[in-house]
Design a protein around this motif. Structure first.
Motif, PDB file in Angstrom:
ATOM      1  N   MET A   1       0.835  -1.114  -0.132  1.00 29.66           N
ATOM      2  CA  MET A   1      -0.132   0.087   0.008  1.00 29.66           C
ATOM      3  C   MET A   1       1.126   1.117   0.147  1.00 29.66           C
ATOM      4  SD  MET A   1      -3.036  -1.359  -0.236  1.00 29.66           S
ATOM      5  CE  MET A   1      -4.199  -0.058   0.461  1.00 29.66           C
ATOM      6  N   ASN A   2       2.195   1.034   0.365  1.00 31.54           N
ATOM      7  CA  ASN A   2       3.046   2.152   0.068  1.00 31.54           C
ATOM      8  C   ASN A   2       4.177   1.720  -0.662  1.00 31.54           C
ATOM      9  OD1 ASN A   2       2.303   3.993   2.816  1.00 31.54           O
ATOM     10  ND2 ASN A   2       2.363   1.959   3.356  1.00 31.54           N
ATOM     11  N   GLN A   3       4.346   2.565  -1.831  1.00 32.60           N
ATOM     12  CA  GLN A   3       5.164   2.205  -2.819  1.00 32.60           C
ATOM     13  C   GLN A   3       6.169   3.448  -3.056  1.00 32.60           C
ATOM     14  OE1 GLN A   3       3.250   0.540  -6.238  1.00 32.60           O
ATOM     15  NE2 GLN A   3       1.916  -0.655  -5.078  1.00 32.60           N
ATOM     16  N   PHE A   4       7.391   3.065  -3.661  1.00 30.95           N
ATOM     17  CA  PHE A   4       8.379   4.096  -3.975  1.00 30.95           C
ATOM     18  C   PHE A   4       8.678   3.775  -5.531  1.00 30.95           C
ATOM     19  CE2 PHE A   4       8.847   3.297   0.569  1.00 30.95           C
ATOM     20  CZ  PHE A   4       8.997   4.532   1.126  1.00 30.95           C
ATOM     21  N   ILE A   5       8.729   4.958  -6.236  1.00 29.74           N
ATOM     22  CA  ILE A   5       8.743   4.974  -7.732  1.00 29.74           C
ATOM     23  C   ILE A   5       9.861   5.893  -8.005  1.00 29.74           C
ATOM     24  CG2 ILE A   5       7.886   5.404  -9.784  1.00 29.74           C
ATOM     25  CD1 ILE A   5       5.028   4.827  -8.284  1.00 29.74           C
TER      26      ILE A   5
ATOM     27  N   HIS B   1      15.379  15.564 -16.098  1.00 33.22           N
ATOM     28  CA  HIS B   1      14.528  15.453 -14.895  1.00 33.22           C
ATOM     29  C   HIS B   1      14.934  14.089 -14.373  1.00 33.22           C
ATOM     30  CE1 HIS B   1      11.654  18.252 -16.845  1.00 33.22           C
ATOM     31  NE2 HIS B   1      12.208  18.047 -17.759  1.00 33.22           N
ATOM     32  N   LEU B   2      14.729  14.294 -12.977  1.00 34.28           N
ATOM     33  CA  LEU B   2      15.173  13.268 -12.121  1.00 34.28           C
ATOM     34  C   LEU B   2      14.050  13.230 -11.137  1.00 34.28           C
ATOM     35  CD1 LEU B   2      16.900  10.537 -11.361  1.00 34.28           C
ATOM     36  CD2 LEU B   2      18.069  12.271 -10.171  1.00 34.28           C
ATOM     37  N   GLU B   3      13.432  12.332 -10.649  1.00 30.47           N
ATOM     38  CA  GLU B   3      12.251  12.300  -9.526  1.00 30.47           C
ATOM     39  C   GLU B   3      12.170  11.189  -8.807  1.00 30.47           C
ATOM     40  OE1 GLU B   3       8.190  13.456 -11.054  1.00 30.47           O
ATOM     41  OE2 GLU B   3       7.546  11.567 -10.304  1.00 30.47           O
ATOM     42  N   PHE B   4      11.994  11.191  -7.722  1.00 28.42           N
ATOM     43  CA  PHE B   4      11.881  10.337  -6.542  1.00 28.42           C
ATOM     44  C   PHE B   4      10.202  10.419  -5.856  1.00 28.42           C
ATOM     45  CE2 PHE B   4      12.184   8.195  -2.175  1.00 28.42           C
ATOM     46  CZ  PHE B   4      12.605   6.757  -2.833  1.00 28.42           C
ATOM     47  N   GLN B   5       9.454   9.510  -6.028  1.00 31.59           N
ATOM     48  CA  GLN B   5       7.826   9.610  -5.654  1.00 31.59           C
ATOM     49  C   GLN B   5       7.546   8.535  -4.572  1.00 31.59           C
ATOM     50  OE1 GLN B   5       5.356   9.348  -8.802  1.00 31.59           O
ATOM     51  NE2 GLN B   5       3.825   8.227  -7.660  1.00 31.59           N
ATOM     52  N   TYR B   6       6.982   8.934  -3.560  1.00 29.26           N
ATOM     53  CA  TYR B   6       6.273   7.931  -2.549  1.00 29.26           C
ATOM     54  C   TYR B   6       4.704   8.183  -2.597  1.00 29.26           C
ATOM     55  CZ  TYR B   6       3.975   6.916   1.799  1.00 29.26           C
ATOM     56  OH  TYR B   6       3.052   6.126   2.697  1.00 29.26           O
ATOM     57  N   SER B   7       4.204   6.932  -3.021  1.00 32.32           N
ATOM     58  CA  SER B   7       2.722   6.596  -3.120  1.00 32.32           C
ATOM     59  C   SER B   7       2.064   5.973  -2.194  1.00 32.32           C
ATOM     60  CB  SER B   7       2.538   6.071  -4.554  1.00 32.32           C
ATOM     61  OG  SER B   7       2.992   6.881  -5.780  1.00 32.32           O
ATOM     62  N   ARG B   8       1.070   6.645  -1.527  1.00 27.87           N
ATOM     63  CA  ARG B   8       0.100   5.867  -0.530  1.00 27.87           C
ATOM     64  C   ARG B   8      -1.035   5.361  -1.244  1.00 27.87           C
ATOM     65  NH1 ARG B   8      -0.838   2.466   3.560  1.00 27.87           N
ATOM     66  NH2 ARG B   8      -2.702   2.923   4.465  1.00 27.87           N
TER      67      ARG B   8
END
Length: 230
Positions: free
Chosen positions: A171-175, A198-205
């Motif tokens: 349910m918690n993911q890192f992209i 571009h460089l991006e780090f994402q946390y998704s709940r």
């Protein structure tokens, strides 16, 4: 990860020696048909969570939108306070997951960037200022929009495997995303288009087992050519 529900697949088989009534096997969307079997009575389940299965073209598309803020740091970013370089921005986009761990997206962003310059440029404005050591500088403001394409890597699923179509796992993911784009400078006489990285780090709940909706927190970096601010 947005999922489009697949229809229920029925398999049937009949004997070559004598007629039989049709038999049906209920197969979930996480199941593959056995291509090498003489009959289709036995489905091949995708029970290996690290197995790579590509999606159909119209499956697993998603839309995104966000608001936030950024700080611009150019050649003269040290001339004044950090707070003087912070500006709001927003972005929208659309993307697709080809596998549970690998996808792509195209994104449009619009913002203004504030900075400083020791030389008058298209972007400087206002009165001349001085630093504590007597260095003269102007404030500058760049108005721009950006269009970029990104490769996306779902680190959670690449390392831990696909959790399944309906699951309360991950349910918690890192992209992690990396991409290239173009920046268009606005409201200046000279037309300016430049490359961007571009460089991006994402946390998704995620809030549902089908992973249809998520709240994301992102740390992004956009890298432009040296003449972005002049």
């Amino acid at each position: 990860m947005k999922k489009i529900l697949l229809g229920i697949l029925f398999l049937f088989c009949c004997s070559l020696c004598h007629l039989k009534a049709q038999e049906y096997t209920l197969v979930s969307s996480d199941t593959l048909k056995c291509e090498t079997c003489e009959t289709f009575s036995q489905a091949q389940p995708t029970d290996d969570r690290y197995r790579v299965v590509t999606n159909r073209f119209w499956a697993n598309w998603f839309v995104l939108g966000g608001v936030g803020g950024h700080s611009f740091y150019g050649d003269y970013g040290h001339m004044n306070k950090f707070s003087e370089t912070v500006s709001p921005n927003f972005h929208v986009g659309v993307g697709k997951w080809f596998t549970p761990g690998i996808g792509t997206k195209i994104q449009f962003a619009r913002s203004n960037s504030k900075g400083f310059s020791e030389q008058e440029t298209w972007f400087t404005y206002g009165d001349l200022h001085e630093t504590n050591d007597g260095t003269a500088y102007w404030k500058s403001k760049m108005r721009w929009w950006n269009l970029s394409v990104h490769a996306m890597f779902n680190l959670s699923r690449l390392f831990k495997g696909y959790e399944g179509k309906i699951s309360d796992e991950l349910m918690n993911q890192f992209i992690l995303s990396a991409g290239i784009g173009t920046v268009h400078q606005m409201n200046i006489d000279a037309q300016r288009n430049e490359w961007s990285g571009h460089l991006e780090f994402q946390y998704s709940r995620f809030f549902d087992k089908e992973k249809k909706f998520s709240l994301d927190l992102k740390a992004q970096g956009m890298f432009c050519q040296t003449n972005f601010d002049g």
